[in-house]
Motif scaffolding. Structure first.
Motif, PDB file in Angstrom:
ATOM      1  N   THR A   2       0.857  -1.179   0.000  1.00  9.61           N
ATOM      2  CA  THR A   2       0.000   0.000   0.000  1.00  9.61           C
ATOM      3  C   THR A   2       0.894   1.230   0.000  1.00  9.61           C
ATOM      4  O   THR A   2       1.803   1.349   0.819  1.00  9.61           O
ATOM      5  CB  THR A   2      -0.912   0.028   1.239  1.00  9.61           C
ATOM      6  OG1 THR A   2      -1.699  -1.156   1.263  1.00  9.61           O
ATOM      7  CG2 THR A   2      -1.814   1.252   1.234  1.00  9.61           C
ATOM      8  N   ILE A   3       0.619   2.133  -0.931  1.00  9.16           N
ATOM      9  CA  ILE A   3       1.352   3.396  -1.003  1.00  9.16           C
ATOM     10  C   ILE A   3       0.355   4.512  -0.760  1.00  9.16           C
ATOM     11  O   ILE A   3      -0.684   4.581  -1.424  1.00  9.16           O
ATOM     12  CB  ILE A   3       2.031   3.576  -2.369  1.00  9.16           C
ATOM     13  CG1 ILE A   3       3.045   2.468  -2.591  1.00  9.16           C
ATOM     14  CG2 ILE A   3       2.689   4.937  -2.465  1.00  9.16           C
ATOM     15  CD1 ILE A   3       3.701   2.502  -3.966  1.00  9.16           C
ATOM     16  N   ALA A   4       0.674   5.385   0.192  1.00  5.66           N
ATOM     17  CA  ALA A   4      -0.198   6.514   0.510  1.00  5.66           C
ATOM     18  C   ALA A   4       0.574   7.810   0.318  1.00  5.66           C
ATOM     19  O   ALA A   4       1.750   7.905   0.673  1.00  5.66           O
ATOM     20  CB  ALA A   4      -0.693   6.411   1.943  1.00  5.66           C
ATOM     21  N   ALA A   5      -0.103   8.781  -0.266  1.00  2.57           N
ATOM     22  CA  ALA A   5       0.432  10.132  -0.398  1.00  2.57           C
ATOM     23  C   ALA A   5      -0.706  11.068  -0.044  1.00  2.57           C
ATOM     24  O   ALA A   5      -1.592  11.313  -0.859  1.00  2.57           O
ATOM     25  CB  ALA A   5       0.945  10.383  -1.807  1.00  2.57           C
ATOM     26  N   GLY A   6      -0.711  11.525   1.188  1.00  7.23           N
ATOM     27  CA  GLY A   6      -1.840  12.315   1.671  1.00  7.23           C
ATOM     28  C   GLY A   6      -3.087  11.457   1.677  1.00  7.23           C
ATOM     29  O   GLY A   6      -3.062  10.312   2.122  1.00  7.23           O
ATOM     30  N   PRO A   7      -4.204  11.946   1.106  1.00  8.18           N
ATOM     31  CA  PRO A   7      -5.435  11.146   1.088  1.00  8.18           C
ATOM     32  C   PRO A   7      -5.471  10.105  -0.046  1.00  8.18           C
ATOM     33  O   PRO A   7      -6.367   9.280  -0.106  1.00  8.18           O
ATOM     34  CB  PRO A   7      -6.525  12.197   0.883  1.00  8.18           C
ATOM     35  CG  PRO A   7      -5.835  13.281   0.117  1.00  8.18           C
ATOM     36  CD  PRO A   7      -4.416  13.303   0.618  1.00  8.18           C
ATOM     37  N   ASN A   8      -4.496  10.137  -0.942  1.00 10.13           N
ATOM     38  CA  ASN A   8      -4.477   9.227  -2.083  1.00 10.13           C
ATOM     39  C   ASN A   8      -3.818   7.899  -1.695  1.00 10.13           C
ATOM     40  O   ASN A   8      -2.816   7.880  -0.993  1.00 10.13           O
ATOM     41  CB  ASN A   8      -3.721   9.859  -3.252  1.00 10.13           C
ATOM     42  CG  ASN A   8      -4.307  11.200  -3.630  1.00 10.13           C
ATOM     43  OD1 ASN A   8      -5.524  11.374  -3.645  1.00 10.13           O
ATOM     44  ND2 ASN A   8      -3.453  12.160  -3.930  1.00 10.13           N
ATOM     45  N   ARG A   9      -4.406   6.794  -2.194  1.00  8.50           N
ATOM     46  CA  ARG A   9      -3.908   5.458  -1.872  1.00  8.50           C
ATOM     47  C   ARG A   9      -3.819   4.616  -3.141  1.00  8.50           C
ATOM     48  O   ARG A   9      -4.700   4.644  -3.990  1.00  8.50           O
ATOM     49  CB  ARG A   9      -4.848   4.731  -0.911  1.00  8.50           C
ATOM     50  CG  ARG A   9      -5.087   5.444   0.378  1.00  8.50           C
ATOM     51  CD  ARG A   9      -4.576   4.594   1.539  1.00  8.50           C
ATOM     52  NE  ARG A   9      -4.838   5.189   2.829  1.00  8.50           N
ATOM     53  CZ  ARG A   9      -4.126   6.159   3.380  1.00  8.50           C
ATOM     54  NH1 ARG A   9      -3.141   6.682   2.734  1.00  8.50           N
ATOM     55  NH2 ARG A   9      -4.412   6.628   4.569  1.00  8.50           N
ATOM     56  N   THR A  10      -2.740   3.833  -3.224  1.00  4.55           N
ATOM     57  CA  THR A  10      -2.569   2.857  -4.293  1.00  4.55           C
ATOM     58  C   THR A  10      -2.167   1.551  -3.645  1.00  4.55           C
ATOM     59  O   THR A  10      -1.290   1.519  -2.778  1.00  4.55           O
ATOM     60  CB  THR A  10      -1.491   3.303  -5.300  1.00  4.55           C
ATOM     61  OG1 THR A  10      -1.883   4.556  -5.866  1.00  4.55           O
ATOM     62  CG2 THR A  10      -1.314   2.284  -6.400  1.00  4.55           C
ATOM     63  N   GLN A  11      -2.820   0.469  -4.059  1.00  2.24           N
ATOM     64  CA  GLN A  11      -2.529  -0.842  -3.496  1.00  2.24           C
ATOM     65  C   GLN A  11      -2.299  -1.814  -4.642  1.00  2.24           C
ATOM     66  O   GLN A  11      -2.925  -1.701  -5.702  1.00  2.24           O
ATOM     67  CB  GLN A  11      -3.691  -1.313  -2.629  1.00  2.24           C
ATOM     68  CG  GLN A  11      -3.388  -2.533  -1.807  1.00  2.24           C
ATOM     69  CD  GLN A  11      -4.518  -2.823  -0.827  1.00  2.24           C
ATOM     70  OE1 GLN A  11      -5.685  -2.675  -1.152  1.00  2.24           O
ATOM     71  NE2 GLN A  11      -4.154  -3.230   0.366  1.00  2.24           N
ATOM     72  N   GLY A  12      -1.410  -2.761  -4.449  1.00  6.69           N
ATOM     73  CA  GLY A  12      -1.146  -3.753  -5.482  1.00  6.69           C
ATOM     74  C   GLY A  12      -0.252  -4.849  -4.946  1.00  6.69           C
ATOM     75  O   GLY A  12       0.167  -4.836  -3.792  1.00  6.69           O
ATOM     76  N   LYS A  13       0.023  -5.799  -5.825  1.00 11.24           N
ATOM     77  CA  LYS A  13       0.847  -6.936  -5.435  1.00 11.24           C
ATOM     78  C   LYS A  13       2.190  -6.826  -6.151  1.00 11.24           C
ATOM     79  O   LYS A  13       2.239  -6.703  -7.367  1.00 11.24           O
ATOM     80  CB  LYS A  13       0.154  -8.246  -5.801  1.00 11.24           C
ATOM     81  CG  LYS A  13       0.860  -9.446  -5.262  1.00 11.24           C
ATOM     82  CD  LYS A  13       0.037 -10.686  -5.417  1.00 11.24           C
ATOM     83  CE  LYS A  13       0.787 -11.840  -4.767  1.00 11.24           C
ATOM     84  NZ  LYS A  13       0.121 -13.096  -4.954  1.00 11.24           N
TER      85      LYS A  13
END
Length: 188
Positions: free
Chosen positions: A153-164
């Protein structure tokens, strides 16, 4: 004859003690470890460890701090078990990335470090940088490279990206998520 007897006894006792100290009988040494047990014994344990690593130009490249480092030296390799390791990567004279985890293992004099258990990688300065979370990641500190095949999980402020899976090129500030990518973005 009487004057030589005490001197002879003293010399004999000293010789016996010296011989015994140099090569005591196995019965007095206790049980000897097997080669397998000997290899499992740590060569060095360091508590509250702080190490600094420099690049070829002599500038601080990264530092590793840990609650405890348990070092093992084997015939062809070495291993260091890390408790609560923290790695801080520098760009120029400023810290740029910080990693934290519950445990880790450094292989071959730190060429490869595997971090496990609540791994957090933060872009500095905080707040504002990205935060990367996973359960396990392999870092090659000298190349400033990290990779994992676990959920990220990568977070930058309120933005989130999740992956494998992930490949991170820390020196270039580039992160690639390999598959099953889902993102949520907040517009302002």
């Amino acid at each position: 004859m009487r004057t030589w007897l005490p001197l002879f006894v003293i010399v004999a006792l000293i010789s016996a003690v010296a011989w015994f100290a140099e090569s005591p009988p196995p019965e007095l040494l206790g049980k000897q470890p097997t080669p397998r047990q000997y290899n499992r014994a740590p060569d060095l344990v360091i508590r509250d460890a702080r190490t600094r690593h420099f690049n070829l130009e002599g500038n601080l490249a990264y530092r590793v701090d840990a609650e405890r480092i348990t070092f093992f030296q084997f015939a062809r390799r070495d291993r260091a078990n890390l408790k609560e390791p923290r790695i801080l990567f520098y760009q120029g004279d400023q810290p740029r990335w910080r990693t934290e985890s519950r445990s880790g293992v450094a292989h071959n004099n730190g060429e490869r470090v595997v971090l496990r258990g609540e791994v957090h990688i933060n872009e500095l300065p905080e707040p504002g940088g990205i935060v990367l979370d996973t359960e396990k990641i392999t870092i090659k500190p000298r190349q400033e490279y990290a990779e994992t095949d676990k959920l990220v999980t990568i977070a930058a402020g309120p933005n989130r990206t999740q992956g494998k899976g992930l490949r991170a090129f820390l020196k270039q500030d580039r992160v690639e998520i390999l598959s099953e990518v889902e993102s949520t973005y907040e517009t302002q």
